[in-house]
Design a protein around this motif. Sequence first.
Motif, mmCIF file in Angstrom:
data_model
loop_
_atom_site.group_PDB
_atom_site.id
_atom_site.type_symbol
_atom_site.label_atom_id
_atom_site.label_comp_id
_atom_site.label_asym_id
_atom_site.label_seq_id
_atom_site.Cartn_x
_atom_site.Cartn_y
_atom_site.Cartn_z
ATOM 1 N N TYR A 93 54.478 26.134 55.365
ATOM 2 C CA TYR A 93 54.040 26.270 57.052
ATOM 3 C C TYR A 93 55.033 25.607 57.932
ATOM 4 C CZ TYR A 93 49.476 27.899 55.598
ATOM 5 O OH TYR A 93 48.528 28.855 55.239
ATOM 6 N N ARG A 94 55.781 24.459 57.501
ATOM 7 C CA ARG A 94 56.676 23.572 58.300
ATOM 8 C C ARG A 94 58.043 24.114 58.021
ATOM 9 N NH1 ARG A 94 60.253 22.000 60.772
ATOM 10 N NH2 ARG A 94 60.787 19.827 61.250
ATOM 11 N N PHE A 140 55.581 19.651 63.504
ATOM 12 C CA PHE A 140 54.761 18.363 62.972
ATOM 13 C C PHE A 140 54.671 18.566 61.445
ATOM 14 C CE2 PHE A 140 53.146 18.856 66.913
ATOM 15 C CZ PHE A 140 52.609 17.880 67.599
ATOM 16 N N LEU A 141 54.591 17.738 60.541
ATOM 17 C CA LEU A 141 54.116 17.631 59.289
ATOM 18 C C LEU A 141 53.021 16.563 58.714
ATOM 19 C CD1 LEU A 141 54.543 19.107 56.492
ATOM 20 C CD2 LEU A 141 56.538 17.536 56.145
ATOM 21 N N VAL A 142 51.953 17.027 58.367
ATOM 22 C CA VAL A 142 50.679 15.910 58.038
ATOM 23 C C VAL A 142 50.622 16.006 56.658
ATOM 24 C CG1 VAL A 142 48.520 15.265 58.635
ATOM 25 C CG2 VAL A 142 49.908 16.269 60.421
ATOM 26 N N VAL A 181 55.235 28.840 64.896
ATOM 27 C CA VAL A 181 53.944 28.563 63.977
ATOM 28 C C VAL A 181 53.846 29.859 63.129
ATOM 29 C CG1 VAL A 181 51.697 27.487 63.328
ATOM 30 C CG2 VAL A 181 53.039 26.993 65.416
ATOM 31 N N LEU A 182 53.625 29.880 61.718
ATOM 32 C CA LEU A 182 53.168 30.896 61.195
ATOM 33 C C LEU A 182 51.622 31.219 61.159
ATOM 34 C CD1 LEU A 182 54.644 30.164 57.608
ATOM 35 C CD2 LEU A 182 55.515 31.888 59.224
ATOM 36 N N PRO A 183 51.293 32.450 61.496
ATOM 37 C CA PRO A 183 49.792 32.949 61.767
ATOM 38 C C PRO A 183 48.889 32.536 61.094
ATOM 39 C CG PRO A 183 51.483 35.076 61.847
ATOM 40 C CD PRO A 183 52.196 33.717 61.408
#
Length: 980
Positions: free
Chosen positions: A53-54, A116-118, A151-153
């Motif tokens: 996702y990132r 972001f990356l969490v 952002v990816l859907p």
Amino acid sequence: MQISSDRHEYPAHWEADVVLRDGGTARIRPITVDDAERLVSFYEQVSDESKYYRFFAPYPRLSAKDVHRFTHHDFVDRVGLAATVGGEFIATVRYDRIGADGTPASAPADEAEVAFLVQDAHQGRGVASALLEHIGAVARERGIRRFAAEVLPANTKMIKVFTDAGYTQKRSFEDGVVRLEFGLEPTDRSMAVQYAREQRAEARSVQRLLAPGSVAVVGAGRAPGGVGRSILDNIRDAGFTGRLYAVNQAFEEDRAELDGVPAYRSVRAVDGPVDLAVVAVPAEHVPEVVTECGEHGVQGLVVVSAGYAESGPEGRERQRALVRQARSYGMRIIGPNSFGVINTSPDVRLNASLAPESPRAGRIGLFAQSGAIGVALLSRLHRRGGGVTGVTGVSSFVSSGNRADVSGNDVLQYWYEDPDTDVALMYLESIGNPRKFTRLARRTAAAKPLVVVQGARHGAGPRGHAVRATRLPHETVSALLRQAGVIRVDTITELVDAGLLLARQPLPAGPRVAILGNSESLGLLTYEACLAEGLRPHPPLDLTTAASAAQFHAALSHALADDASDAVVVTAIPAVGEGSVGDAALADALRSAAAAAPAKPVLVVHVELGGLAEALSAAAGTAPQPAPYPAESTDAPTRTARWTQTGAAPPAAAPPATSAGAAPRPSGGTPPAPPTGHGAPAGGPTPAEPPEDAHLIPAYPASERAVRALAHAVAYAQWRRDAAEPGKVPEHENIDERGAAALIERLLAHGEDLTLGGDDTCDLLGAYGIDVYRALPAPTPGAAAEAARVLGYPVVLKATAPHLRHRADLGGVRLDLADEDQLRRAYAELTDLFGSPRELRPVVQRMAPRGVDTLVRAVIDPAAGAVLSFGLAGAPSQLLGDMAHRLIPVTDRDATSLVRSIRTAPLLFGWRGSAPVDTPALEELMLRVSRLVHDHPEVVAVTLEPVVVAPHGVSVLDASVRLSPPPARDDLGPRTLPAY
């Protein structure tokens, strides 16, 4: 030590501790070149899905180039922030400034890409939302006005972070990617979202401390007595519903329990989770305990140990280290030097305090910064007799001690949504963040009463408290608290008096008070007390000392049914002789009448009648009930009662209160029974508790105390009604906000902390439609005559030397000079009286219409925020302190009430036959000053004095403005905990 990267020094002011959604804490700080290993370790713990996702592609590990790029920042065009717990990264965010073509750029480009990356284990805790607030504040500081994010859907969580933030945004979809663009200027919605998140997070952090599933008392002694052992015994004896552990490194290795409680030598050895640790060990051993707790996953600490900031500079440094250490593990602290916490909820039953008696369960929340005062308040709420009495208990109690971390603000956040708390009582010795406190108090007071007594009003607060410096006097802070709906009282006796009334009775619909009783003298004292408190009492009804319970019932029923009264005060003295009414019968009569009309508050004033006070708040027993009162006795007594003559006619009756105008009664009001075996007053058995529908009546030993409590309730009820329609900040067409901003920027380019000259002051105020009468210097008689020709006659000649400024009483002003001859004669008189023109600094000004001289002032206080003040110029404000204050931005209703709040307000409205002045024009002027200060935080002080308010229009004769660069972070900034 943090090392700066490329172009700028390390921005230490970006570091902050934050409370997350689940109540835990994290530290946010800039990423530096020292963080390479932390970044790699963090990335290895992120799932493949989150990495996809990132980076929009499989990305199993970071290359050396990636690590270099993500740790080397210039803190202007490239910035990275990390959220850390225990010194390790749990999330990161970064922005890169871009130009219109999407490529890397520098200022003046004002857009940046953000990503972001969490870590998966910390997703859902609100980490990304907190990071977005902080990276947004950093970007605004560096001149960036918009963020863009791709952002990816399928990454719905991250899309939700952006869409829920409340910023104005634009959304598009291209090449399988969702592109979000949004401005970073705070909006009403973004601030509402931020405050709502702050409330949920801080409330949850307090809930974790007050409702733990397991508690460890660290420092519980083997022998009875001592702080730790006393707290352990209190927790056990209160019937705590969770798991309880005793911890002491001095325990024998083979010891399994301590008086029935599982015992361990360290927190690490506890077999199972520990939610709350109560620390009662010497201060030098606390760091070791905190480390054990942090490594074991403890969620919060109550530190009762002393030897911190209250003991001097060395202790203050020890306290700072304690807070930093606890926060590094995500834990919050109550204390140090705390008396403990109590939660009487039947689902918890936690008494982790040194209170000698376990308080009854009830609907009152209690917060005290002093352990001694906390004990006194608990005792007063607990016992019967000897003052305000009855079964009104506590929902929760927090003793903050040195208030190093958890403060009254945090507890207010918890009480706001706590269904078990109807009334909040607070004893404060300092307010660390008055601006935030007033904001939270206003919201809390709109839902439930908040009563505050403040100690250390006329000096520095306790040494253990970190308090922001304020230039405002205590009276001003008190006025601002009252504006926020806080019920301000002066003593802990008043605190309890008001709290018990608000917890037991509905709010009054107005100030009209009926008084009845069996003592003419006590009724008159009550009548006079009502007048002194600004209430509108009816003449007292004297039932005579021979009055029966039935006559009390009838008189109270009649008074409650009377639409001309909003509250009833019943006075009672001991009756003697055969056939006199008994305490229990009288109490039953009063409760019965009050229960039949529950919309109005009833108070009792008793003199040496402890039995009645106790009976009023006790439930009826199991004995047969007396027969209902005869129907004929429901009428007002006629033969044995008389209306006491007061020497004046009864006050005019106000219109009956409608249901729409009546303030709601606090929910609850009757506490549930405490656990069996607890809550008995000293020296006696546990009293019978009233049923849920019992109508408890507060009893007071003196008229003044009862009436003062009622006056507080009346004022609070009126505030609630006013708060339902708070007014609005008007829009004015002739305001040049951009022009004012450009002028301020140009002026501040010449230096900081500037007091503007006359022309610049007039120009800046003029941009907001505030016209100032220009004063032309007159160093010679000829210059004075030339100035008068420019301005036009009639004119004023006045000295502006510091010792004569605004002192017309000293003779330094000559008014209504109609021609040049009068002007020259006046000039000669002034120089003859006061010295040379160089000493006098004379000026010529156009004559203003005559009226009332007033003062309008606005200041930005470092602790309280922006405050607008108003009063009459000269002696009323300077000698008598007759000033009123409101927080900025001021609404139209605020301005109207501000004008009418000073004691000398009648001078503006035609006092003793004088012409009323133009108060609407005065209110508009104050609204414009408020708007100027609110729009431009660089305007840190504005003084308009005198402002002459004439029958038509206002004239600003003198003004001063001070400018200073705004702070890097203000109240619109991101959520943070106080820095340590």
